[in-house]
Design an enzyme around this catalytic site. Structure first.
Site, PDB file in Angstrom:
ATOM      1  N   CYS A 116     -68.711  58.808  10.318  1.00  0.00           N
ATOM      2  CA  CYS A 116     -70.046  59.142  10.818  1.00  0.00           C
ATOM      3  C   CYS A 116     -71.057  59.203   9.671  1.00  0.00           C
ATOM      4  CB  CYS A 116     -70.006  60.476  11.565  1.00  0.00           C
ATOM      5  SG  CYS A 116     -71.614  60.865  12.280  1.00  0.00           S
ATOM      6  N   ARG A 243     -69.647  50.635  22.440  1.00  0.00           N
ATOM      7  CA  ARG A 243     -70.858  50.336  23.223  1.00  0.00           C
ATOM      8  C   ARG A 243     -70.582  49.484  24.463  1.00  0.00           C
ATOM      9  NH1 ARG A 243     -73.939  47.803  18.580  1.00  0.00           N
ATOM     10  NH2 ARG A 243     -71.759  47.477  17.985  1.00  0.00           N
TER      11      ARG A 243
HETATM   12  C1  FNR Z   1     -70.648  56.419  18.414  1.00  0.00           C
HETATM   13  N1  FNR Z   1     -69.694  56.327  17.408  1.00  0.00           N
HETATM   14  C2  FNR Z   1     -68.910  57.433  17.104  1.00  0.00           C
HETATM   15  N2  FNR Z   1     -67.856  57.311  16.255  1.00  0.00           N
HETATM   16  C3  FNR Z   1     -67.031  58.341  16.015  1.00  0.00           C
HETATM   17  O1  FNR Z   1     -66.067  58.209  15.255  1.00  0.00           O
HETATM   18  N3  FNR Z   1     -67.239  59.551  16.640  1.00  0.00           N
HETATM   19  C4  FNR Z   1     -68.264  59.754  17.505  1.00  0.00           C
HETATM   20  O2  FNR Z   1     -68.400  60.841  18.076  1.00  0.00           O
HETATM   21  C5  FNR Z   1     -69.159  58.670  17.733  1.00  0.00           C
HETATM   22  N4  FNR Z   1     -70.238  58.794  18.577  1.00  0.00           N
HETATM   23  C6  FNR Z   1     -70.930  57.674  18.998  1.00  0.00           C
HETATM   24  C7  FNR Z   1     -71.868  57.790  20.024  1.00  0.00           C
HETATM   25  C8  FNR Z   1     -72.502  56.656  20.508  1.00  0.00           C
HETATM   26  C9  FNR Z   1     -73.493  56.791  21.625  1.00  0.00           C
HETATM   27  C10 FNR Z   1     -72.213  55.396  19.929  1.00  0.00           C
HETATM   28  C11 FNR Z   1     -72.885  54.155  20.448  1.00  0.00           C
HETATM   29  C12 FNR Z   1     -71.314  55.279  18.904  1.00  0.00           C
HETATM   30  C13 FNR Z   1     -69.350  55.027  16.811  1.00  0.00           C
HETATM   31  C14 FNR Z   1     -68.412  54.255  17.724  1.00  0.00           C
HETATM   32  O3  FNR Z   1     -67.212  54.950  17.972  1.00  0.00           O
HETATM   33  C15 FNR Z   1     -68.078  52.890  17.135  1.00  0.00           C
HETATM   34  O4  FNR Z   1     -67.473  53.069  15.891  1.00  0.00           O
HETATM   35  C16 FNR Z   1     -69.290  51.982  16.968  1.00  0.00           C
HETATM   36  O5  FNR Z   1     -70.172  52.056  18.057  1.00  0.00           O
HETATM   37  C17 FNR Z   1     -68.854  50.543  16.796  1.00  0.00           C
HETATM   38  O6  FNR Z   1     -68.078  50.092  17.890  1.00  0.00           O
HETATM   39  P1  FNR Z   1     -68.667  49.113  19.029  1.00  0.00           P
HETATM   40  O7  FNR Z   1     -69.842  49.827  19.631  1.00  0.00           O
HETATM   41  O8  FNR Z   1     -69.114  47.873  18.332  1.00  0.00           O
HETATM   42  O9  FNR Z   1     -67.545  48.879  19.978  1.00  0.00           O
END
Ligand code: FNR
Length: 433
Positions: A116, A243
């Site tokens: 994060c 997403r």
């Molecule tokens: C996230 N991501 C995220 N990652 C994580 O480790 N803990 C979390 O609580 C969150 N929260 C979160 C909220 C929202 C609304 C989004 C869009 C993303 C990151 C997520 O898990 C992921 O790593 C990234 O979005 C990339 O993956 P995708 O979206 O390309 O499948």
């Protein structure tokens, strides 16, 4: 090397990624229904978890981790017990262990968020801040692996150089964790930047624990078959989707995407069954609607001020409050008005509902405002001789399990825990004031 007793297998799996505000119980259950194998909770901070009490919620058939201010921090249930991974934000091994021990019997695995990039996490030494402190990573992960029985994973971002990334993951592997999720972007890269499949692939080839590829939603994953294509492009064992699942959770469906409206209805059913906060429900639905927020449905959703408003677009009889609301609509009465007071001495709630200028109140005090309102609704419905929404005739397993037992519908166990009070003989006492 200590190897954790791995019950959950992280190979050949499709996984719902951890997502703050999205990954609460309704979304996780929906993702499981639609084909996800494993579902990660949103990140929850160790300190916050340690302030919670664990409550068996016999009304909803859930396990709730409840903060001192009565907010539900983490809600889970039997259906997801073997599939849900609890993601934690931490900067301290002992605290992480205490929080993990607190939840481990209710979940299938524990994950540490090391990706994060948000200010809150970085300032607290959590999330991506850990990536520059491999000693701390090692300490946290090996403490967890040794200290709990459930598999431990971590989710990282890639580092500026491939060599440093590979050195880090090899060190992480040695802690004995069960798998590692790689979000194929660097800390400073944003979601719209291309994902580095080549780096994920190099990691998958360099270590032998399962690698879970993540970051493909924007460039790769538009439908189910793309998940496998992304897995192959990264040579990973499994794929984690964020997403694309937030936009349409039926991305996990082998048979293909379902229309958004159908998926939203299913989501709302779970949101109502599990008493999800309406702001969270609305947020998730808005993410699904995306470009259609300007449509008539989007505008209604935007204007919705309560779960009832949202639910009215997708009628189905579930809670006593809903039954009462629907009855008032049918009778052309103003909608029920709930007034709730909290007793300062013990923090319990009592609600009075006004319907057709009559007031109805349960004789019980409840542990949350929502429960107190449901109790008042039951009293009103029973006094008026109306069905309370008890769904014993329903076919659905969740609906059958619901226990709307009476105005003070907390059971003995909760009473023992000091979560409810009042003489047992009063529990089914209904009255109008
Ligand atoms: C996230 N991501 C995220 N990652 C994580 O480790 N803990 C979390 O609580 C969150 N929260 C979160 C909220 C929202 C609304 C989004 C869009 C993303 C990151 C997520 O898990 C992921 O790593 C990234 O979005 C990339 O993956 P995708 O979206 O390309 O499948």
């Amino acid at each position: 090397m200590t190897v954790n007793s791995v019950k959950l297998c992280y190979r050949n799996k499709t996984i719902l990624a951890p997502m703050v505000r999205i990954g609460s119980l309704p979304m996780r259950l929906l993702a499981l229904d639609l084909g996800a194998d494993i579902v990660y909770s949103e990140e929850l901070i160790d300190i916050k978890m340690l302030q919670c009490k664990r409550v068996v919620n016999e009304v909803l058939n859930t396990i709730d981790f409840v903060a001192p201010n009565e907010r539900i921090i983490f809600r889970t249930c039997e259906r997801e017990r073997d599939h849900v991974v609890f993601q934690m934000g931490t900067a301290d091994a002992e605290r992480a262990l205490a929080a993990a021990k607190f939840v481990e019997n209710d979940v299938a695995g524990i994950d540490i968020n090391m990706g994060c990039p948000k200010k809150f996490s970085i300032q607290g030494g959590m999330g991506a801040a850990l990536l520059s402190n491999p000693d701390k990573i090692e300490m946290i992960l090996s403490t967890l692996v040794k200290g709990i029985c459930k598999p431990v994973t971590c989710k990282i971002r890639i580092l500026p150089s491939l060599k440093d990334t590979l050195d880090l993951v090899k060190r992480i592997e040695k802690t004995g964790i069960a798998a590692i999720a790689i979000h194929g972007r660097k800390e400073e890269e944003r979601p719209q930047h291309p994902v580095h499949c080549d780096v994920i692939k190099a990691i998958a080839e360099a270590i032998s624990i399962p690698v879970i590829a993540n970051g493909g939603s924007h460039d790769y994953i538009k439908e189910y078959s793309d998940i496998e294509a992304f897995r192959q492009a990264t040579a990973a064992s499994s794929v984690m989707v964020a997403r694309a699942a937030m936009w349409n959770p039926s991305i996990f469906r082998k048979e293909g995407l379902q229309p958004l409206e159908k998926v939203m209805k299913e989501y709302i059913k779970y949101a109502v069954r599990f008493d999800n906060h309406y702001i969270n429900t609305k947020y998730c639905l808005c993410q699904m609607l995306r470009e259609q927020l300007e449509s008539p449905l989007g505008k209604k959703l935007h204007a919705a001020q309560s779960s009832q408003n949202i639910w009215r677009e997708y009628p189905a009889q579930i809670t006593p409050k809903m039954c009462l609301l629907e009855w008032c609509h049918k009778e052309k009465l103003p909608q029920p008005v709930y007034e709730t007071v909290q007793r300062p001495s013990n923090g319990l709630f009592c609600s009075v509902v006004t319907v057709a200028e009559q007031k109805y109140k349960s004789s019980m005090w409840d542990k949350s405002k929502k429960l107190a309102e449901q109790a008042a609704a039951i009293v009103c419905l029973r006094t008026l001789g109306l069905p309370t929404g008890e769904l014993s005739e329903g076919k659905d397993q969740y609906l059958q399990k619901r226990k709307w037992e009476g105005p003070g519908f907390l059971n003995g166990r909760e009473a023992e825990n000091g979560l409810s009070e009042g003489a047992p003989h009063k529990r089914l006492h209904a009255r109008s004031l």
